[in-house]
Motif scaffolding. Structure first.
Motif, PDB file in Angstrom:
ATOM      1  N   ALA A 131       0.819  -1.208   0.000  1.00 50.18           N
ATOM      2  CA  ALA A 131       0.000   0.000   0.000  1.00 50.18           C
ATOM      3  C   ALA A 131       0.856   1.262   0.000  1.00 50.18           C
ATOM      4  N   VAL A 132       1.998   1.208   0.695  1.00 54.41           N
ATOM      5  CA  VAL A 132       2.886   2.370   0.766  1.00 54.41           C
ATOM      6  C   VAL A 132       3.470   2.709  -0.605  1.00 54.41           C
ATOM      7  N   VAL A 133       3.837   1.690  -1.372  1.00 57.49           N
ATOM      8  CA  VAL A 133       4.486   1.940  -2.670  1.00 57.49           C
ATOM      9  C   VAL A 133       3.495   1.987  -3.828  1.00 57.49           C
ATOM     10  N   SER A 134       2.203   1.756  -3.554  1.00 57.82           N
ATOM     11  CA  SER A 134       1.208   1.667  -4.625  1.00 57.82           C
ATOM     12  C   SER A 134       1.086   2.920  -5.500  1.00 57.82           C
ATOM     13  N   PRO A 135       1.265   4.156  -4.957  1.00 53.55           N
ATOM     14  CA  PRO A 135       1.146   5.327  -5.835  1.00 53.55           C
ATOM     15  C   PRO A 135       2.134   5.315  -7.005  1.00 53.55           C
ATOM     16  N   ILE A 136       3.236   4.606  -6.837  1.00 48.95           N
ATOM     17  CA  ILE A 136       4.239   4.554  -7.895  1.00 48.95           C
ATOM     18  C   ILE A 136       3.751   3.722  -9.086  1.00 48.95           C
ATOM     19  N   LEU A 137       2.839   2.792  -8.809  1.00 46.64           N
ATOM     20  CA  LEU A 137       2.411   1.854  -9.847  1.00 46.64           C
ATOM     21  C   LEU A 137       1.785   2.554 -11.055  1.00 46.64           C
ATOM     22  N   THR A 138       0.991   3.598 -10.791  1.00 45.31           N
ATOM     23  CA  THR A 138       0.312   4.282 -11.900  1.00 45.31           C
ATOM     24  C   THR A 138       1.289   4.984 -12.831  1.00 45.31           C
ATOM     25  N   LEU A 139       2.503   5.235 -12.358  1.00 43.39           N
ATOM     26  CA  LEU A 139       3.502   5.868 -13.217  1.00 43.39           C
ATOM     27  C   LEU A 139       3.944   4.923 -14.332  1.00 43.39           C
ATOM     28  N   PHE A 140       3.879   3.612 -14.051  1.00 44.71           N
ATOM     29  CA  PHE A 140       4.313   2.615 -15.031  1.00 44.71           C
ATOM     30  C   PHE A 140       3.145   1.952 -15.756  1.00 44.71           C
ATOM     31  N   MET A 141       1.955   2.025 -15.134  1.00 44.74           N
ATOM     32  CA  MET A 141       0.784   1.366 -15.724  1.00 44.74           C
ATOM     33  C   MET A 141      -0.369   2.357 -15.786  1.00 44.74           C
ATOM     34  N   ASP A 142      -0.525   3.020 -16.931  1.00 45.93           N
ATOM     35  CA  ASP A 142      -1.552   4.053 -17.078  1.00 45.93           C
ATOM     36  C   ASP A 142      -2.958   3.507 -16.859  1.00 45.93           C
ATOM     37  N   PHE A 143      -3.183   2.246 -17.235  1.00 45.60           N
ATOM     38  CA  PHE A 143      -4.530   1.686 -17.140  1.00 45.60           C
ATOM     39  C   PHE A 143      -5.005   1.552 -15.697  1.00 45.60           C
ATOM     40  N   MET A 144      -4.075   1.661 -14.710  1.00 46.36           N
ATOM     41  CA  MET A 144      -4.462   1.557 -13.298  1.00 46.36           C
ATOM     42  C   MET A 144      -4.996   2.864 -12.732  1.00 46.36           C
ATOM     43  N   SER A 145      -4.864   3.939 -13.481  1.00 43.64           N
ATOM     44  CA  SER A 145      -5.310   5.250 -13.012  1.00 43.64           C
ATOM     45  C   SER A 145      -6.797   5.208 -12.651  1.00 43.64           C
ATOM     46  N   GLY A 146      -7.109   5.559 -11.408  1.00 47.46           N
ATOM     47  CA  GLY A 146      -8.494   5.544 -10.936  1.00 47.46           C
ATOM     48  C   GLY A 146      -8.921   4.220 -10.340  1.00 47.46           C
ATOM     49  N   TYR A 147      -8.092   3.190 -10.443  1.00 47.45           N
ATOM     50  CA  TYR A 147      -8.462   1.858  -9.957  1.00 47.45           C
ATOM     51  C   TYR A 147      -7.480   1.308  -8.922  1.00 47.45           C
ATOM     52  N   THR A 148      -6.520   2.130  -8.477  1.00 48.14           N
ATOM     53  CA  THR A 148      -5.472   1.637  -7.578  1.00 48.14           C
ATOM     54  C   THR A 148      -6.033   1.082  -6.275  1.00 48.14           C
ATOM     55  N   ILE A 149      -6.936   1.818  -5.638  1.00 47.00           N
ATOM     56  CA  ILE A 149      -7.503   1.373  -4.366  1.00 47.00           C
ATOM     57  C   ILE A 149      -8.288   0.074  -4.551  1.00 47.00           C
ATOM     58  N   ALA A 150      -9.027  -0.016  -5.652  1.00 52.49           N
ATOM     59  CA  ALA A 150      -9.816  -1.221  -5.914  1.00 52.49           C
ATOM     60  C   ALA A 150      -8.904  -2.422  -6.120  1.00 52.49           C
ATOM     61  N   VAL A 151      -7.797  -2.226  -6.818  1.00 52.33           N
ATOM     62  CA  VAL A 151      -6.856  -3.325  -7.045  1.00 52.33           C
ATOM     63  C   VAL A 151      -6.213  -3.762  -5.729  1.00 52.33           C
ATOM     64  N   LEU A 152      -5.865  -2.792  -4.865  1.00 50.35           N
ATOM     65  CA  LEU A 152      -5.306  -3.127  -3.558  1.00 50.35           C
ATOM     66  C   LEU A 152      -6.306  -3.924  -2.715  1.00 50.35           C
TER      67      LEU A 152
END
Length: 475
Positions: free
Chosen positions: A98-119
């Motif tokens: 959860a701490v490093v999750s904000p970094i994920l959207t930088l590499f995977m555009d399709f996760m934008s708006g869905y990060t919390i749901a994926v976690l």
């Protein structure tokens, strides 16, 4: 003793088949629903989100659920330490993710708006897996199977309710809520609260916890590499081509997954029998007999899927997805060798050689990535987006074939499994030729493909019958 061993394997397989096959068939039958509501782009995004979540699960949980089932099956282990170690490892790993999750959207555009749901999907899935795997290790086989049915039916109902209104988010929410509900159900029914102890308690067997982590850690890079083999092609298709091509490719993968469903029914029972067999001499005979029947069924099942690939897609997907049937033969080849390689991995589990499992999978993943980087853009640029995605299927097939070959030789160091080499080679050649003919739709393919199926079935039927006869009569 031998006869009881085989009968127990068959009995457990039957229980898991009754409990999970019907539910998996229901998910398969939902494919037309998904592909008629979602566009190819939306389905491609859903597929990417779910798969990246599945990649995060072993990383966040440090692969501990693999250790829960392996050590939970051992006689004399402290079950409270097994369950509690699994739980605390998952929670600690999730906090780090959860701490490093904000970094994920930088590499995977399709996760934008869905990060919390994926976690949320990662946490719910990890905890449910812990509960059902521990229950399985404790002998609650029927409860394990029933939980699988409940999870699938709830998932389907929630998708019917949520998908039309919330689209991609609805699909994610259906998975999350189904996992939370059935995970809690298993926790309560199996009375797993009895095995909860504080991480600081003197009752905690720290030596066991250390052994569990030592076993599980090599399985993390192995699982990541396994994901690369299975799923990296999806993201590379998106990168080199587009989400529409990935949507077609993702729809096609659902058909070979039928083989995985059937194989997993057996795998749940097999891991129990493999660990509990302690006589070294009997292990060789046990593994060899089971592998003989298993490989024959895999070859016949794969040949049958290749034969009906075009027909089945006429009613299994929306019209925009129909062309994806051409991916099925090569994907089925890859799945076949993946199943055989997975069976051989049970030798590593038996001998606690998780490092070997990791290394062989890493080699395979490297092969897969290199071939994807070459085949997807080359075929895509020269023959179009559709054939670029075909390059991913070819890469998957080759990488699984390599994995199978490596493990076939490497596992002999730990267990001298007896192979029917001639039958295996002939079956592989027939399967490859059949897939080639079907994909290319060569003249008279509608005669040649069924003829090859009959030939392959005839070659393998004898070994299946002999193996079943031995299992039933002599063991």
């Amino acid at each position: 003793m031998a006869q009881n061993r085989y009968k127990k394997l068959m009995g457990n397989t039957l229980i898991f088949a009754i409990g999970t096959f019907s539910s998996k068939v229901l998910v398969f039958l939902m494919l037309p629903y998904y592909t008629n509501i979602l566009s190819t782009g939306e389905y491609g995004t859903v597929d990417a989100l779910i798969n990246v979540g599945q990649l995060m699960i072993p990383i966040a949980s440090v692969g501990i659920n693999n250790a829960v089932i392996r050590f939970g099956l051992e006689k004399g282990t402290d079950k409270s330490s097994v369950f509690s170690s699994g739980l605390y490892t998952i929670l600690a790993g999730f906090v780090c993710l959860a701490v490093v999750s904000p970094i994920l959207t930088l590499f995977m555009d399709f996760m934008s708006g869905y990060t919390i749901a994926v976690l949320a999907f990662v946490l719910a899935s990890s905890l449910r897996t812990l509960c059902v795997q521990f229950a399985l290790s404790m002998g609650y086989n029927k409860m394990y199977a029933a939980n699988g049915i409940a999870n699938t039916f709830l998932n389907v109902i929630l998708n019917i309710l949520l998908l039309p209104h919330f689209r991609i988010m609805g699909y994610l929410l259906a998975n999350i809520l189904a996992d939370v509900a059935t995970g809690l159900l298993m926790f309560v029914l199996a009375k797993e609260h009895r095995y909860l102890i504080s991480p600081m308690s003197r009752k905690m067997d720290r030596g066991l916890s250390k052994r569990m982590r030592k076993y599980a850690l090599p399985l993390v890079p192995q699982t990541v590499c396994q994901w690369i083999i299975n799923m990296s092609d999806r993201y590379m298709i998106i990168f080199f081509i587009n989400t529409q091509a990935n949507g077609l490719y993702a729809a096609a993968t659902k058909i070979p997954n039928i083989l995985l469903v059937v194989a997993n029914l057996f795998a749940d029972a097999w891991q129990i029998s493999a660990v509990k067999e302690s006589d070294p001499k009997e292990q060789v005979a046990f593994f060899s007999k089971v592998l003989g029947a298993y490989s024959s069924i895999a070859f016949i099942g794969s040949s049958g899927l290749i034969m009906i690939s075009k027909v089945v897609m006429t009613f299994m997907v929306g019209k925009d997805f129909f062309i994806s049937w051409r991916y099925i033969p090569v994907l089925t080849l890859g799945t076949t060798f993946g199943l055989l390689a997975t069976f051989l991995a049970s030798v590593y589990m038996l001998r606690l050689k998780s490092r070997n499992s990791m290394v062989t999978t890493m080699i395979c993943a490297v092969v897969n990535i290199v071939l994807n980087c070459i085949l997807i853009p080359v075929l895509g640029n020269n023959f179009g987006a559709f054939w670029g995605a075909m390059g991913a299927g070819i890469a998957t097939f080759i990488s699984y074939f390599v994995l199978f070959l490596i493990r076939a030789f490497d596992t002999q160091k730990y267990l001298k499994i007896q192979w029917n080499i001639k039958k295996t080679l002939v079956s592989v050649v027939i399967l490859f030729v059949q897939a080639l003919i079907m994909t290319a739709e060569v003249p008279f393919w509608f005669v040649l493909v069924p003829a090859l199926f009959v030939l392959l079935a005839a070659i393998n039927a004898r070994e299946i019958l002999l193996s079943v006869n031995k299992l039933l009569r002599r063991g």
